[in-house]
Write a protein that holds these residues in place. Structure first.
Motif, mmCIF file in Angstrom:
data_model
loop_
_atom_site.group_PDB
_atom_site.id
_atom_site.type_symbol
_atom_site.label_atom_id
_atom_site.label_comp_id
_atom_site.label_asym_id
_atom_site.label_seq_id
_atom_site.Cartn_x
_atom_site.Cartn_y
_atom_site.Cartn_z
ATOM 1 N N SER A 272 0.842 -1.207 0.000
ATOM 2 C CA SER A 272 0.000 0.000 0.000
ATOM 3 C C SER A 272 0.876 1.256 0.000
ATOM 4 N N ILE A 273 1.932 1.245 0.804
ATOM 5 C CA ILE A 273 2.827 2.408 0.890
ATOM 6 C C ILE A 273 3.520 2.646 -0.447
ATOM 7 N N VAL A 274 4.026 1.557 -1.056
ATOM 8 C CA VAL A 274 4.731 1.699 -2.345
ATOM 9 C C VAL A 274 3.780 2.263 -3.402
ATOM 10 N N LEU A 275 2.547 1.762 -3.438
ATOM 11 C CA LEU A 275 1.598 2.239 -4.446
ATOM 12 C C LEU A 275 1.257 3.711 -4.226
ATOM 13 N N GLN A 276 1.170 4.133 -2.956
ATOM 14 C CA GLN A 276 0.899 5.557 -2.674
ATOM 15 C C GLN A 276 2.040 6.446 -3.168
ATOM 16 N N HIS A 277 3.246 5.858 -3.249
ATOM 17 C CA HIS A 277 4.395 6.615 -3.770
ATOM 18 C C HIS A 277 4.516 6.475 -5.293
ATOM 19 N N ARG A 278 3.525 5.901 -5.927
ATOM 20 C CA ARG A 278 3.506 5.621 -7.368
ATOM 21 C C ARG A 278 4.706 4.752 -7.777
ATOM 22 N N GLY A 279 5.021 3.800 -6.903
ATOM 23 C CA GLY A 279 6.120 2.879 -7.182
ATOM 24 C C GLY A 279 5.595 1.492 -7.493
ATOM 25 N N SER A 280 6.511 0.533 -7.613
ATOM 26 C CA SER A 280 6.076 -0.845 -7.850
ATOM 27 C C SER A 280 6.883 -1.788 -6.951
ATOM 28 N N ILE A 281 6.317 -2.960 -6.726
ATOM 29 C CA ILE A 281 6.982 -3.942 -5.839
ATOM 30 C C ILE A 281 6.799 -5.343 -6.410
ATOM 31 N N TRP A 282 7.838 -6.139 -6.351
ATOM 32 C CA TRP A 282 7.775 -7.534 -6.796
ATOM 33 C C TRP A 282 8.876 -8.319 -6.102
ATOM 34 N N LEU A 283 8.884 -9.628 -6.304
ATOM 35 C CA LEU A 283 9.916 -10.418 -5.638
ATOM 36 C C LEU A 283 10.372 -11.596 -6.478
ATOM 37 N N GLU A 284 11.584 -12.058 -6.140
ATOM 38 C CA GLU A 284 12.105 -13.309 -6.716
ATOM 39 C C GLU A 284 12.432 -14.173 -5.518
ATOM 40 N N SER A 285 12.088 -15.451 -5.590
ATOM 41 C CA SER A 285 12.354 -16.295 -4.430
ATOM 42 C C SER A 285 12.498 -17.757 -4.836
ATOM 43 N N THR A 286 13.389 -18.461 -4.170
ATOM 44 C CA THR A 286 13.542 -19.899 -4.395
ATOM 45 C C THR A 286 13.480 -20.571 -3.032
ATOM 46 N N GLN A 287 12.615 -21.567 -2.950
ATOM 47 C CA GLN A 287 12.432 -22.242 -1.660
ATOM 48 C C GLN A 287 13.746 -22.841 -1.158
ATOM 49 N N GLY A 288 14.063 -22.540 0.094
ATOM 50 C CA GLY A 288 15.277 -23.088 0.705
ATOM 51 C C GLY A 288 16.546 -22.317 0.359
ATOM 52 N N ILE A 289 16.465 -21.365 -0.557
ATOM 53 C CA ILE A 289 17.671 -20.632 -1.002
ATOM 54 C C ILE A 289 17.615 -19.163 -0.549
ATOM 55 N N GLY A 290 16.461 -18.545 -0.696
ATOM 56 C CA GLY A 290 16.337 -17.144 -0.275
ATOM 57 C C GLY A 290 15.405 -16.337 -1.154
ATOM 58 N N SER A 291 15.211 -15.083 -0.770
ATOM 59 C CA SER A 291 14.280 -14.201 -1.492
ATOM 60 C C SER A 291 14.907 -12.836 -1.708
ATOM 61 N N THR A 292 14.439 -12.162 -2.758
ATOM 62 C CA THR A 292 14.789 -10.754 -2.958
ATOM 63 C C THR A 292 13.507 -9.986 -3.256
ATOM 64 N N PHE A 293 13.249 -8.963 -2.462
ATOM 65 C CA PHE A 293 12.111 -8.073 -2.703
ATOM 66 C C PHE A 293 12.646 -6.822 -3.399
ATOM 67 N N PHE A 294 11.978 -6.421 -4.485
ATOM 68 C CA PHE A 294 12.369 -5.222 -5.240
ATOM 69 C C PHE A 294 11.283 -4.156 -5.112
ATOM 70 N N VAL A 295 11.734 -2.909 -4.965
ATOM 71 C CA VAL A 295 10.798 -1.774 -4.950
ATOM 72 C C VAL A 295 11.369 -0.708 -5.866
ATOM 73 N N THR A 296 10.526 -0.116 -6.695
ATOM 74 C CA THR A 296 10.994 1.063 -7.430
ATOM 75 C C THR A 296 10.181 2.270 -6.992
ATOM 76 N N LEU A 297 10.852 3.415 -6.924
ATOM 77 C CA LEU A 297 10.187 4.671 -6.568
ATOM 78 C C LEU A 297 10.586 5.709 -7.604
ATOM 79 N N PRO A 298 9.669 6.569 -8.007
ATOM 80 C CA PRO A 298 10.050 7.615 -8.960
ATOM 81 C C PRO A 298 11.046 8.581 -8.323
ATOM 82 N N THR A 299 12.068 8.957 -9.097
ATOM 83 C CA THR A 299 13.048 9.923 -8.553
ATOM 84 C C THR A 299 12.545 11.330 -8.850
#
Ligand code: ADP
Length: 300
Positions: A272-299
């Motif tokens: 909700s916070i990211v969307l209010q900043h007109r940004g986007s959020i997504w993730l990459e994850s592999t079970q047992g290995i780890g996750s990465t969450f990505f957020v972009t925000l307009p500069t």
């Protein structure tokens, strides 16, 4: 629940009651004008055509509004009932613990275990109340966002420093790969703090002993955006869990085992916070290995 922020006048005309009134008033107004002004035939046709088109537009708009209104009410009711259900579970646990402690002849070992269980349950209850009130405030639009220029690189470094004691507590190492160039964004500092702390705390909590958390911040070459990512070497998640990750109250079975006091509301709040900043959020994850969450925000 959608985040609502509507202009007052537009909001008034979107009310189903107002639209129902317009549906009734439009044909009468058309007929009244034609008769009252005794319009010549070609103007009568033109007036009828204009009012018929307006009537059709308002009718479709009303059908759309009523459906959207119903959907929203349904979502709100289900959010409240799911929250009540989620709160009942730790509350029952607290009650059970108190009943057990009140019994005579409880051994010291049992007393310690019951006290620990009571602590986890009451912590969960208080976490749900905190997250729930933040979400409710954001969705009601009561909590206005105060956007101001913010230097993201320095802010991210500060967030990493603040997370170090928690990381140490979990036996995890946290580090940053932060742009050496300043990155200016327009952001609400308090909300970005909530966003960073949720992502970083998750990366710590759902990690392994001796694991790593890496926070990266860079300016993207295209699109005028800054990219933040939080990577961990933790439990990761399955493809089906990934799809539900931003849903309220979703928690994977492994996450429940690792951190019983979690609420499943943090990522929903982050999104909700990211969307209010007109940004986007997504993730990459592999079970047992780890996750990465990505957020972009307009500069800026
Ligand atoms: P909570 O952590 O209180 O459960 P969140 O909304 O922050 O609530 O996270 C929802 C769920 O998403 C977690 O319960 C867990 O299943 C999963 N999750 C979030 N972050 C991670 C992560 N870094 N690694 C693995 N699973 C994660």
């Amino acid at each position: 629940m959608a985040i609502r922020k509507t202009n007052r006048v537009v909001g008034f005309f979107k009310l189903p009651e107002v639209q129902f009134f317009l549906i009734f008033i439009i044909p009468f107004t058309g007929a009244f004008l034609i008769n009252y002004f005794n319009l010549p035939e070609q103007y009568q046709m033109l007036t009828m055509a204009v009012f018929a088109c307006t009537f059709i537009v308002v009718l479709f708009q009303t059908i759309y509004s009523v459906t959207a209104h119903r959907r929203m009410r349904k979502e709100e009711n289900s959010f409240i009932s799911v929250t009540a259900h989620q709160m009942r579970t730790p509350l029952t646990a607290v009650r059970w613990v108190l009943q057990e402690l009140a019994k005579s002849g409880v051994s010291d070992a049992d007393r310690t275990e019951f006290t620990r269980m009571g602590g986890v349950a009451s912590q969960k209850l208080s976490n749900i109340i905190d997250d729930f009130s933040e979400i409710a405030k954001i969705e009601d639009g009561q909590l206005d966002f105060h956007f101001a220029p913010l230097e993201l690189a320095a802010f991210a470094r500060q967030m990493i420093t603040e997370a170090e004691p928690v990381a140490k507590q979990y036996g995890v190492t946290i580090s940053g790969e932060i742009s050496s160039e300043p990155i200016e964004v327009m952001a609400d500092q308090v909300k970005l703090e909530i966003m960073f702390s949720n992502l970083i705390n998750n990366a710590i909590k759902y990690n392994k002993q001796g694991g790593l958390v890496t926070v990266r911040v860079r300016r993207r070459a295209v699109g005028g955006t800054a990219e933040i990512s939080v990577s961990d070497t933790g439990i990761g998640m399955s493809a089906s869990d990934k799809e539900k990750i931003f849903t309220k109250f979703f928690r994977s079975d492994e996450a429940k085992r690792k951190n019983p006091a979690g609420t499943g509301l943090g990522l929903y709040l982050v999104r909700s916070i990211v969307l209010q900043h007109r940004g986007s959020i997504w993730l990459e994850s592999t079970q047992g290995i780890g996750s990465t969450f990505f957020v972009t925000l307009p500069t800026k």
